[in-house]
Design a protein around this motif. Sequence first.
Motif, PDB file in Angstrom:
ATOM      1  N   ASN A  41     -28.945 -15.111  -0.349  1.00  0.00           N
ATOM      2  CA  ASN A  41     -28.455 -14.483  -1.560  1.00  0.00           C
ATOM      3  C   ASN A  41     -27.120 -13.822  -1.205  1.00  0.00           C
ATOM      4  OD1 ASN A  41     -28.793 -13.684  -4.134  1.00  0.00           O
ATOM      5  ND2 ASN A  41     -30.326 -12.103  -3.683  1.00  0.00           N
ATOM      6  N   VAL A  42     -26.032 -14.408  -1.673  1.00  0.00           N
ATOM      7  CA  VAL A  42     -24.725 -13.958  -1.191  1.00  0.00           C
ATOM      8  C   VAL A  42     -23.993 -13.091  -2.213  1.00  0.00           C
ATOM      9  CG1 VAL A  42     -22.418 -14.793  -0.520  1.00  0.00           C
ATOM     10  CG2 VAL A  42     -24.449 -15.931   0.368  1.00  0.00           C
ATOM     11  N   PHE A  43     -23.341 -12.055  -1.720  1.00  0.00           N
ATOM     12  CA  PHE A  43     -22.416 -11.273  -2.546  1.00  0.00           C
ATOM     13  C   PHE A  43     -21.064 -11.344  -1.850  1.00  0.00           C
ATOM     14  CE2 PHE A  43     -21.134  -6.725  -3.998  1.00  0.00           C
ATOM     15  CZ  PHE A  43     -20.412  -7.244  -5.063  1.00  0.00           C
ATOM     16  N   PHE A  44     -20.113 -11.994  -2.507  1.00  0.00           N
ATOM     17  CA  PHE A  44     -18.778 -12.208  -1.937  1.00  0.00           C
ATOM     18  C   PHE A  44     -17.798 -11.392  -2.784  1.00  0.00           C
ATOM     19  CE2 PHE A  44     -15.408 -15.893  -1.466  1.00  0.00           C
ATOM     20  CZ  PHE A  44     -14.481 -14.978  -0.964  1.00  0.00           C
ATOM     21  N   LEU A  45     -17.181 -10.417  -2.115  1.00  0.00           N
ATOM     22  CA  LEU A  45     -16.317  -9.467  -2.825  1.00  0.00           C
ATOM     23  C   LEU A  45     -14.857  -9.597  -2.375  1.00  0.00           C
ATOM     24  CD1 LEU A  45     -16.236  -6.765  -4.595  1.00  0.00           C
ATOM     25  CD2 LEU A  45     -16.425  -5.549  -2.423  1.00  0.00           C
ATOM     26  N   THR A  46     -13.959  -9.635  -3.357  1.00  0.00           N
ATOM     27  CA  THR A  46     -12.536  -9.551  -3.063  1.00  0.00           C
ATOM     28  C   THR A  46     -11.895  -8.729  -4.177  1.00  0.00           C
ATOM     29  OG1 THR A  46     -10.572 -10.821  -2.412  1.00  0.00           O
ATOM     30  CG2 THR A  46     -11.838 -11.718  -4.243  1.00  0.00           C
ATOM     31  N   GLY A  47     -10.589  -8.497  -4.103  1.00  0.00           N
ATOM     32  CA  GLY A  47      -9.972  -7.702  -5.160  1.00  0.00           C
ATOM     33  C   GLY A  47      -8.585  -7.219  -4.814  1.00  0.00           C
ATOM     34  N   THR A  48      -8.136  -6.185  -5.532  1.00  0.00           N
ATOM     35  CA  THR A  48      -6.773  -5.685  -5.309  1.00  0.00           C
ATOM     36  C   THR A  48      -6.745  -4.175  -5.080  1.00  0.00           C
ATOM     37  OG1 THR A  48      -6.538  -5.781  -7.727  1.00  0.00           O
ATOM     38  CG2 THR A  48      -5.435  -7.501  -6.468  1.00  0.00           C
ATOM     39  N   ASP A  49      -5.784  -3.785  -4.230  1.00  0.00           N
ATOM     40  CA  ASP A  49      -5.583  -2.405  -3.796  1.00  0.00           C
ATOM     41  C   ASP A  49      -4.374  -1.908  -4.600  1.00  0.00           C
ATOM     42  OD1 ASP A  49      -5.305  -0.091  -2.372  1.00  0.00           O
ATOM     43  OD2 ASP A  49      -5.075  -1.044  -0.404  1.00  0.00           O
ATOM     44  N   GLU A  50      -4.603  -0.979  -5.528  1.00  0.00           N
ATOM     45  CA  GLU A  50      -3.569  -0.736  -6.532  1.00  0.00           C
ATOM     46  C   GLU A  50      -2.911   0.635  -6.516  1.00  0.00           C
ATOM     47  OE1 GLU A  50      -4.974  -2.104 -10.341  1.00  0.00           O
ATOM     48  OE2 GLU A  50      -5.910  -3.876  -9.465  1.00  0.00           O
ATOM     49  N   HIS A  51      -3.441   1.552  -5.693  1.00  0.00           N
ATOM     50  CA  HIS A  51      -2.829   2.882  -5.688  1.00  0.00           C
ATOM     51  C   HIS A  51      -1.767   2.994  -4.590  1.00  0.00           C
ATOM     52  CE1 HIS A  51      -6.634   4.204  -7.880  1.00  0.00           C
ATOM     53  NE2 HIS A  51      -5.623   4.365  -8.722  1.00  0.00           N
ATOM     54  N   GLY A  52      -1.197   4.185  -4.476  1.00  0.00           N
ATOM     55  CA  GLY A  52      -0.281   4.481  -3.372  1.00  0.00           C
ATOM     56  C   GLY A  52       1.184   4.314  -3.727  1.00  0.00           C
ATOM     57  N   GLN A  53       1.975   4.764  -2.777  1.00  0.00           N
ATOM     58  CA  GLN A  53       3.417   4.836  -2.953  1.00  0.00           C
ATOM     59  C   GLN A  53       4.068   3.462  -3.149  1.00  0.00           C
ATOM     60  OE1 GLN A  53       4.963   7.269   0.126  1.00  0.00           O
ATOM     61  NE2 GLN A  53       7.106   6.861  -0.363  1.00  0.00           N
ATOM     62  N   LYS A  54       3.599   2.488  -2.357  1.00  0.00           N
ATOM     63  CA  LYS A  54       4.238   1.170  -2.373  1.00  0.00           C
ATOM     64  C   LYS A  54       4.133   0.519  -3.750  1.00  0.00           C
ATOM     65  CE  LYS A  54       2.449  -2.285   0.395  1.00  0.00           C
ATOM     66  NZ  LYS A  54       2.502  -3.059   1.654  1.00  0.00           N
ATOM     67  N   VAL A  55       2.935   0.542  -4.318  1.00  0.00           N
ATOM     68  CA  VAL A  55       2.737  -0.073  -5.632  1.00  0.00           C
ATOM     69  C   VAL A  55       3.516   0.708  -6.693  1.00  0.00           C
ATOM     70  CG1 VAL A  55       1.014  -0.558  -7.419  1.00  0.00           C
ATOM     71  CG2 VAL A  55       0.531  -1.130  -5.042  1.00  0.00           C
ATOM     72  N   ALA A  56       3.469   2.050  -6.594  1.00  0.00           N
ATOM     73  CA  ALA A  56       4.185   2.876  -7.581  1.00  0.00           C
ATOM     74  C   ALA A  56       5.680   2.577  -7.538  1.00  0.00           C
ATOM     75  CB  ALA A  56       3.919   4.350  -7.311  1.00  0.00           C
ATOM     76  N   GLU A  57       6.228   2.442  -6.324  1.00  0.00           N
ATOM     77  CA  GLU A  57       7.668   2.155  -6.213  1.00  0.00           C
ATOM     78  C   GLU A  57       8.018   0.776  -6.760  1.00  0.00           C
ATOM     79  OE1 GLU A  57       8.817   2.774  -2.117  1.00  0.00           O
ATOM     80  OE2 GLU A  57       8.664   4.961  -2.317  1.00  0.00           O
ATOM     81  N   THR A  58       7.138  -0.190  -6.522  1.00  0.00           N
ATOM     82  CA  THR A  58       7.406  -1.538  -7.027  1.00  0.00           C
ATOM     83  C   THR A  58       7.397  -1.547  -8.556  1.00  0.00           C
ATOM     84  OG1 THR A  58       6.203  -2.319  -5.104  1.00  0.00           O
ATOM     85  CG2 THR A  58       6.771  -3.973  -6.727  1.00  0.00           C
ATOM     86  N   ALA A  59       6.439  -0.822  -9.134  1.00  0.00           N
ATOM     87  CA  ALA A  59       6.354  -0.769 -10.597  1.00  0.00           C
ATOM     88  C   ALA A  59       7.627  -0.141 -11.170  1.00  0.00           C
ATOM     89  CB  ALA A  59       5.135   0.040 -11.011  1.00  0.00           C
ATOM     90  N   LEU A  60       8.080   0.915 -10.506  1.00  0.00           N
ATOM     91  CA  LEU A  60       9.284   1.607 -10.954  1.00  0.00           C
ATOM     92  C   LEU A  60      10.483   0.659 -10.954  1.00  0.00           C
ATOM     93  CD1 LEU A  60       9.978   4.654 -11.580  1.00  0.00           C
ATOM     94  CD2 LEU A  60      10.945   4.736  -9.281  1.00  0.00           C
ATOM     95  N   LYS A  61      10.584  -0.111  -9.863  1.00  0.00           N
ATOM     96  CA  LYS A  61      11.688  -1.074  -9.759  1.00  0.00           C
ATOM     97  C   LYS A  61      11.634  -2.094 -10.891  1.00  0.00           C
ATOM     98  CE  LYS A  61      12.410  -1.464  -4.935  1.00  0.00           C
ATOM     99  NZ  LYS A  61      11.669  -2.177  -3.934  1.00  0.00           N
ATOM    100  N   GLU A  62      10.429  -2.455 -11.274  1.00  0.00           N
ATOM    101  CA  GLU A  62      10.261  -3.442 -12.356  1.00  0.00           C
ATOM    102  C   GLU A  62      10.406  -2.791 -13.728  1.00  0.00           C
ATOM    103  OE1 GLU A  62       8.112  -6.806 -12.136  1.00  0.00           O
ATOM    104  OE2 GLU A  62       9.211  -6.927 -10.247  1.00  0.00           O
ATOM    105  N   GLY A  63      10.569  -1.482 -13.730  1.00  0.00           N
ATOM    106  CA  GLY A  63      10.731  -0.747 -14.978  1.00  0.00           C
ATOM    107  C   GLY A  63       9.445  -0.647 -15.779  1.00  0.00           C
ATOM    108  N   LEU A  64       8.307  -0.690 -15.095  1.00  0.00           N
ATOM    109  CA  LEU A  64       7.039  -0.637 -15.823  1.00  0.00           C
ATOM    110  C   LEU A  64       6.228   0.591 -15.435  1.00  0.00           C
ATOM    111  CD1 LEU A  64       5.847  -4.353 -15.475  1.00  0.00           C
ATOM    112  CD2 LEU A  64       6.667  -3.231 -17.551  1.00  0.00           C
TER     113      LEU A  64
END
Length: 468
Positions: A41-64
Amino acid sequence: MKNFFITTPIYYINDIPHIGHTCTTVAADVVARFHRAKGENVFFLTGTDEHGQKVAETALKEGLEVKVYCDKISPRFEAAWKNLDISFDFFIRTTDERHKKVVGEILQKIYNNNDVYKAKYEGLYCVGCEKFLTETDLVDNKCPLHPPEKTVFKSEENWFFKLTKYIPEIIKLIENNESNYIFPEGKRSEILTKLKSGVKDVSISRENVEWGISTPWDAKQTVYVWIDALINYFSATQFVDGKKDFWPADLHLLGKEILWFHTVIWQAMLLSAKIELPKKTYTHSFYMIDGQKMSKSLGNVISPQQLIDLFGVEGTKYLIVRSFPSKNDSDVGINRFKEKYNADLANNLGNLVSRVAKLAEGQKTIDEEITFDIEFENLINNLDLDEAFGLIFNKWIDTSNLKLNQTTPWKLEKENPERIAVLDECIKNIRKAAFHLQILCPKVAKKIENCFKNEVKPLNESLFPRIK
Ligand code: MSP
């Protein structure tokens, strides 16, 4: 039924998916499919890491606005894995309120356990790694993984976690073979050396990064992105329906640059929160592109879609595992991929199947039960994926091609027992190969199985068309 819980790192969304991410995700998919094929019985988990400075700075650059940016990029990861027929059971996002709640609860437990104190943090921080750089991380006073402008000096009051308190226990766990969780073995000694050469407590909150989960006992600080991210493995089991029993994780798969977080910080946090420890971590090395690091500035980043367009979904997965950097970095590139695809898939496997299907058309086959080859099973369990799939070729595909070429059954009459026997042997080998390939290329494996079930039918398409 035995449970098996496998995870990939959750990827930062400052970037779109590339073959580095694909490497870990495909490896996890193969292991997940292997355990399902064994009836677990398998549970396979993946996903995205969305907090922190790097993501915030990228969003800012994209104007979003940051959340708007996250909602735009995270689905691209999910779609990339769906396009590759990755069999994940749940896709976690750290901006999910249910995850945030569990992060708060765990941090509160660590706090209540008296493992947290406030102190001044001063030093270098790499925004690329989202990590505080220590002496040993620096090469020429810079982060070796990211451009120099990503390294910034920080001086702030943070909450610290008493990591040092747990070091003796972690050393004991690793040194005892029964409880050791670090694989492959080389990584174990690397971590032990680092643990014994002196460790400092770690900062677990940030004063000036708004984009994060607020620290439960201090609303002015946000939880350091790595602490938030590691908890995803546990939080998913708590809020996804029916998954509570899957903790502790059976296998965390990760790349070598995040070994410390997964084998020391994560364990210490769990010890402090009194939660069972994951059973195994497997750390692989890196893909290099034609001898160089893959990077945007070098313009050599390869996306999974680029590979799918050239080699199809299952061709891509095959190429990924055949260059899987189990222990050492592995050099990849489009030309190498093309050569490997044509040699192994178009020629050796594809031609063999279509030749035998044509020669043996109408021949009856016996439905023998096939089980996983023990050598193959061991290689998969050790994450020696390249060797595992190489073994299928050595054992059953190359040998059948050789047999055909040596015995030239096409020169014999259709009813000649010698011809029938040779083809029978090839059919058995092909079916064994297909059985093992089901965990990597399920669609092709199914097509092969159908072609040789009960009576041989001609294959009316090329499994892996040759490419230029
Ligand atoms: N967000 C963190 C992980 C948190 S997990 C609790 C992170 N994300 S990342 O987007 O940078 O992904 C890193 C992972 O991607 C590596 O650990 C590895 O699994 C994979 N790879 C990234 N580049 C790679 C190569 N060049 N080669 C192979 N895998 C690599 O770190």
